[in-house]
Each structure stands twice: as structure tokens, then as C-alpha cells.
Design an enzyme around this catalytic site. Sequence first.
Site, PDB file in Angstrom:
ATOM      1  N   ASP A  55      45.592  33.636  28.775  1.00  0.00           N
ATOM      2  CA  ASP A  55      45.315  33.383  30.186  1.00  0.00           C
ATOM      3  C   ASP A  55      44.741  31.974  30.337  1.00  0.00           C
ATOM      4  OD1 ASP A  55      44.340  33.210  32.774  1.00  0.00           O
ATOM      5  OD2 ASP A  55      43.342  35.151  32.748  1.00  0.00           O
ATOM      6  N   SER A  93      38.893  36.160  38.664  1.00  0.00           N
ATOM      7  CA  SER A  93      39.322  34.775  38.796  1.00  0.00           C
ATOM      8  C   SER A  93      38.264  33.976  39.573  1.00  0.00           C
ATOM      9  CB  SER A  93      40.709  34.733  39.457  1.00  0.00           C
ATOM     10  OG  SER A  93      41.312  33.478  39.285  1.00  0.00           O
ATOM     11  N   HIS A 100      47.331  36.167  33.506  1.00  0.00           N
ATOM     12  CA  HIS A 100      46.278  36.186  34.523  1.00  0.00           C
ATOM     13  C   HIS A 100      46.505  37.276  35.573  1.00  0.00           C
ATOM     14  CE1 HIS A 100      42.780  34.474  36.422  1.00  0.00           C
ATOM     15  NE2 HIS A 100      43.410  34.320  37.569  1.00  0.00           N
TER      16      HIS A 100
END
Length: 213
Positions: free
Chosen positions: A182, A114, A195
Site C-alpha cells: 500500500d 487513510s 489501499h
Amino acid sequence: MRIRLCLAALSLAGGATVATVTAPAANAATCSDIDVVAARGTFEPGTLGAIVGDPVFSALQKKLTGRNLTSYKVNYPADLSLTSAAQGNSDLVNHVNSQAAACPGQRFVLVGYSQGANVVDNSIGISSAGAVVGSPIVASIPAALEPRVAAVLLFGNPIRALGKSVTGTYQSRTIDFCATGDPVCENGGGDVLAHLGYTADADAAATFAAGRI
């Protein structure tokens, strides 16, 4: 702003549902065969990151028996501030430079999840500016050290939502996971829970890295 807040909520939710695997942190002067440098996601708990970093390190330990592994948790806020990813970018590059000077035989596996993927992207010369919790490049791993980066493991990489990916020197050494739907890495993605599912890719990522060491 809605996407940024969503990212924070995703990371916080992940901390409530994923168990942490303890991984030892490397000291600056600790020399090993492989140093696993991990940048966690926004607000992600865990030693290296409960969703990605910890399970990837554990999987690498199992696959690289006979090799000495250390780990380093990139020191940065991992929050929603405008300078967060840039601070991580600077710390990651400083760590690699320091370790490389102290340990001439050491190689590196870079792991980013991320916002942490933005940190790694910047550190290998791919700007994350314009991505969710991204930033311009503030430091890059020197060309002389590029061959010592054995593998780059990315998960939920925000630059992919911009249509970007890792190209050039590191492309063949990079695996970049983006779960279907995602919204952090897929433009128009609508499955916010996607995610949080990258722990399932830890073994595949470790297999990829082991094949390049």
C-alpha cells in the site's frame, strides 16, 4: 502531488466497487454504551465510509450484542485541501468532549481510514504533519478522557510511510493495518489496489475492539 492524486483516485475507485452498509449516525445528545467515531478516507463514500467505517460498525454490532452502539461520522471535507485533516481533527475532539460531558458512562471506539487515520492520529496526540494529506495537531482528546477511549482502529495510516506509529498512552489499545504494498502507508509501496482492500480487515478490527470493551 502525484501521491496525493493517487490517493484521491484510490478513494474514488473504492466507491465504485464497495457496497455501503448503512449505520445510524449519533446525535450529540444520544447516550449509548459505545460511540463509534469514524473518520473516512479521502473522497470515500458511505455513511461512515464504505471501505472501512461501515463494515467495521456492522462487525462491532454483531460482536457486541447486548451493548448499545451509536456512531458518528466525523464532519470534515475529506478532500485534498491543506486544512482538511485539521478540520477533522477539531471536529473529532469536539464530538468526544461533547459526548463525554453529556454521557458520563459512554466509551469510544475511534476508527480512521487513510486521511481519516491522520485525523485520528492527531486527535490522540500523534502528529500527521508531513504525511500524505496530513496536518499539524490542532486539538487532542484531554488526558481525563483517555481512559474512555476503548480502542483505536487504523487502516492505511499515512504516518507509517514516515516511519511513525501510535506510541504512548494509546499504543496497547491501537491496531494499525497496513496492507503489503500500500503506497499510502508503506514507504516505497507500489500496489495501489492494496489501499482499497481494508474491508477484509473489518472483522479482525472489531474483534480487537470487542476484546478491550
